[in-house]
Design an enzyme around this catalytic site. Structure first.
Site, PDB file in Angstrom:
ATOM      1  N   GLU A 150      -5.114  -8.736  -0.325  1.00  0.00           N
ATOM      2  CA  GLU A 150      -5.922  -8.362   0.845  1.00  0.00           C
ATOM      3  C   GLU A 150      -7.362  -8.239   0.374  1.00  0.00           C
ATOM      4  O   GLU A 150      -7.685  -7.370  -0.445  1.00  0.00           O
ATOM      5  CB  GLU A 150      -5.442  -7.051   1.476  1.00  0.00           C
ATOM      6  CG  GLU A 150      -4.145  -7.215   2.243  1.00  0.00           C
ATOM      7  CD  GLU A 150      -3.726  -5.979   3.022  1.00  0.00           C
ATOM      8  OE1 GLU A 150      -4.605  -5.242   3.519  1.00  0.00           O
ATOM      9  OE2 GLU A 150      -2.501  -5.758   3.140  1.00  0.00           O
TER      10      GLU A 150
ATOM     11  N   GLU B 293       0.839  -1.215   0.000  1.00  0.00           N
ATOM     12  CA  GLU B 293       0.000   0.000   0.000  1.00  0.00           C
ATOM     13  C   GLU B 293       0.867   1.256   0.000  1.00  0.00           C
ATOM     14  O   GLU B 293       0.710   2.145   0.845  1.00  0.00           O
ATOM     15  CB  GLU B 293      -0.984  -0.018   1.186  1.00  0.00           C
ATOM     16  CG  GLU B 293      -1.970  -1.160   1.093  1.00  0.00           C
ATOM     17  CD  GLU B 293      -3.205  -1.033   1.990  1.00  0.00           C
ATOM     18  OE1 GLU B 293      -3.236  -0.165   2.869  1.00  0.00           O
ATOM     19  OE2 GLU B 293      -4.145  -1.834   1.784  1.00  0.00           O
TER      20      GLU B 293
HETATM   21  O1  AHR Z   1      -5.408  -5.859   6.867  1.00  0.00           O
HETATM   22  C1  AHR Z   1      -5.347  -4.684   7.617  1.00  0.00           C
HETATM   23  C2  AHR Z   1      -4.665  -3.554   6.866  1.00  0.00           C
HETATM   24  O2  AHR Z   1      -5.425  -3.180   5.764  1.00  0.00           O
HETATM   25  C3  AHR Z   1      -3.314  -3.855   6.283  1.00  0.00           C
HETATM   26  O3  AHR Z   1      -2.283  -3.715   7.187  1.00  0.00           O
HETATM   27  C4  AHR Z   1      -3.185  -2.830   5.207  1.00  0.00           C
HETATM   28  O4  AHR Z   1      -2.361  -3.252   4.152  1.00  0.00           O
HETATM   29  C5  AHR Z   1      -4.625  -2.565   4.799  1.00  0.00           C
HETATM   30  O5  AHR Z   1      -4.918  -1.215   4.758  1.00  0.00           O
END
Ligand code: AHR
Length: 508
Positions: free
Chosen positions: A304, A173
């Site tokens: 994610e 990110e």
């Molecule tokens: O999964 C929780 C968080 O969500 C992670 O650390 C991040 O990459 C995303 O914003």
């Protein structure tokens, strides 16, 4: 009645096992308590890893695990997590609750865990606050077997042989918590950092993952790929093997994500509608990737995904602990079917997160452990891993819901055939109230033995430590084998799996 047409003669691509991957971050009680309790714990463990959890993950056939973050990855300095535990640096976990991170779970422990589970390794490197040297040395430490400063250090720390890093993320990110960068700035860093992620073994290429977009941020996807492809390095593939994408499902928007367990039917449909949006996102970013990579050599890595609700009342808001209901089971079932159907581009997916965080497959409370509804879906779907996607289509799907803007199909499916020729069909019934008769018709396959399993319950049903099997996978019997097919009644609010063996083939 709806009819599922399956053309088993049309194989549409390989479903990488890694689509069934998971993610474990130094966040809340995921690593500590969830996975790792330390050698001296009274909770039964092997080298500090919880035996009950490892056994459940083996049973679910977890194929790959991402670590150490997430946002945590871009503040993680791997040398803090090696050597004698007593002298490991303590740091503040600034992203997640401001708690002390004692680094007792580090590189050696991660590989130990993956060895016990029998899964592949996905390490996420630090671009946001790390250096090229730090990243390059980490890779040397983990994967080089010869004589070098980092290989020597690893040996001094008790591990003679190099490990295998299957996947490596160059930052996380980086448009946000990983450094708030612009696409071109990050892409130039990507070009530089990845250069020093070396393959020390000719037969072991480390699959390199570039930080991709959040949700529908096509500006990021386009900008990063444009800069990465500019004067593209020779042998581009190997320079970039994957581009990540993050997407979380929450019904009401970021500011009020709603309760994980208390919701009405309208919110149920809205959540499922939003979960299905992941298919639009895959198509959207694939269209951009296709411009640069028409042969689809670069994988879209959905590393994610999953539900993100308000954390459970009374728990640390920085720990992201949430319960998991039939709604989560449906989100999992729908998303995995979508990934299967896009396996030409989606090469890995990692639900967030493994234990005690967001859409977890396992929850723990001290020595107690439970499998969530999401676990049971992953368990039923495991037969899709490394199988071949088969063409399928449901005719007669109804649009259902309570709000014109959030209508969803009542049924959704994916179908694959494994190496032994056994077919796996996974079907979701999204209706809260209505079962649906489904006729399953094959092109020419004559149906032999059929077994089936189901997860179903009330839409907001979940498992507690006192009632851990309230929602679970059970055998499904409500089907009949008919001429050239199967007829089943798919209950409301359910995820169903069929395993179909072939008795022979017939004429069309
Ligand atoms: O999964 C929780 C968080 O969500 C992670 O650390 C991040 O990459 C995303 O914003």
């Amino acid at each position: 009645m709806a009819k599922l047409y399956i053309n088993e003669k049309n194989r549409k691509g390989h479903i990488n096992a890694e689509i069934y991957g998971n993610f474990s971050e130094h966040l809340g009680r995921c690593i500590y308590e969830g996975l790792y309790v330390g050698e001296d714990s009274e909770i039964p463990n092997t080298n500090g890893m919880r035996n009950d959890v490892v056994a459940a993950l083996r049973e679910m056939k977890l194929p790959v695990l991402r670590w150490p973050g997430g946002c945590f990855a871009d503040e993680y300095h791997w040398k803090d997590g090696i050597g004698p535990k007593a002298s490991r640096k303590k740091m503040i976990n600034t992203n997640w609750g401001g708690v002390t991170e004692d680094n007792s779970f580090g590189t050696h422990e991660f590989f130990e865990l993956c060895e016990q589970i029998g899964c592949k390794t996905y390490i996420n490197g630090n671009v946001g606050s790390g250096t090229v040297q730090e990243m390059s040395e980490w890779v040397e430490y983990m994967t080089f077997d010869g004589v070098s400063p980092m290989a020597e250090l690893r040996k001094q720390n008790g591990h003679e042989k190099a490990w295998k890093v299957d996947y490596f993320g160059i930052g996380n990110e980086n448009w946000g918590c990983g450094g708030n960068m612009t696409p071109s700035y990050y892409a130039n860093l990507y070009r530089r950092f990845q250069t020093f992620v070396r393959d020390y073994k000719n037969d072991q290429h480390i699959f390199k993952i570039c930080c991709g977009p959040n949700v529908n941020d096509t500006y990021w996807t386009e900008g990063v790929l444009k800069t990465c492809y500019e004067n593209a390095p020779q042998g581009f593939h190997g320079f970039m093997d994957g581009l990540s994408m993050h997407y979380y499902t929450h019904p009401n928007g970021w500011d009020d994500k709603g309760s994980a367990t208390e919701f009405d039917e309208q919110t149920w449909y809205k959540t499922l509608f939003k979960a299905l949006y992941i298919e639009d996102l895959i198509k959207m970013h694939t269209a951009i990737m296709d411009k640069y990579d028409p042969e689809k050599k670069i994988g879209l890595i959905c590393d994610e995904w999953g539900t993100w609700f308000n954390c459970e009342p009374g728990t640390n808001p920085g720990f992201l602990y949430q319960q998991n209901t039939m709604r989560d089971a449906l989100v999992a079932g729908l998303s995995l079917n979508v990934f299967n159907k896009h396996c030409d581009r989606v090469k890995m997916a990692n639900i967030a997160q493994l234990i005690n965080v967001l859409q977890a497959v396992i929850l723990t409370d001290g020595p107690k452990m439970l499998r969530t509804p999401t676990y049971h879906v992953f368990h039923m779907y495991k037969y899709h891993q490394d199988a071949e996607l088969v063409e399928s289509y449901i005719d007669g799907v109804k649009k259902i819901g309570q709000d014109a803007d959030f209508m969803v199909p009542n049924l959704q499916e994916s179908v694959s055939v494994d190496k032994d020729g056994t077919m796996t069909i996974t079907v979701n019934n999204l209706s809260v109230t209505d079962s649906e008769v489904l006729e399953i018709a094959f092109a020419e396959l004559l149906v032999g033995e059929v077994t089936a399993a189901i997860v179903t319950n009330k839409m907001d049903a979940y498992n507690t430590f006192d009632n851990p099997d309230n929602v679970r996978e059970v055998a499904f019997k409500d089907f009949n084998i008919v001429d050239k097919g199967i007829v089943a009644t798919i209950p409301a609010c359910s995820v169903v799996q069929f395993r179909v063996k072939k008795a022979g083939v017939c004429c069309i």
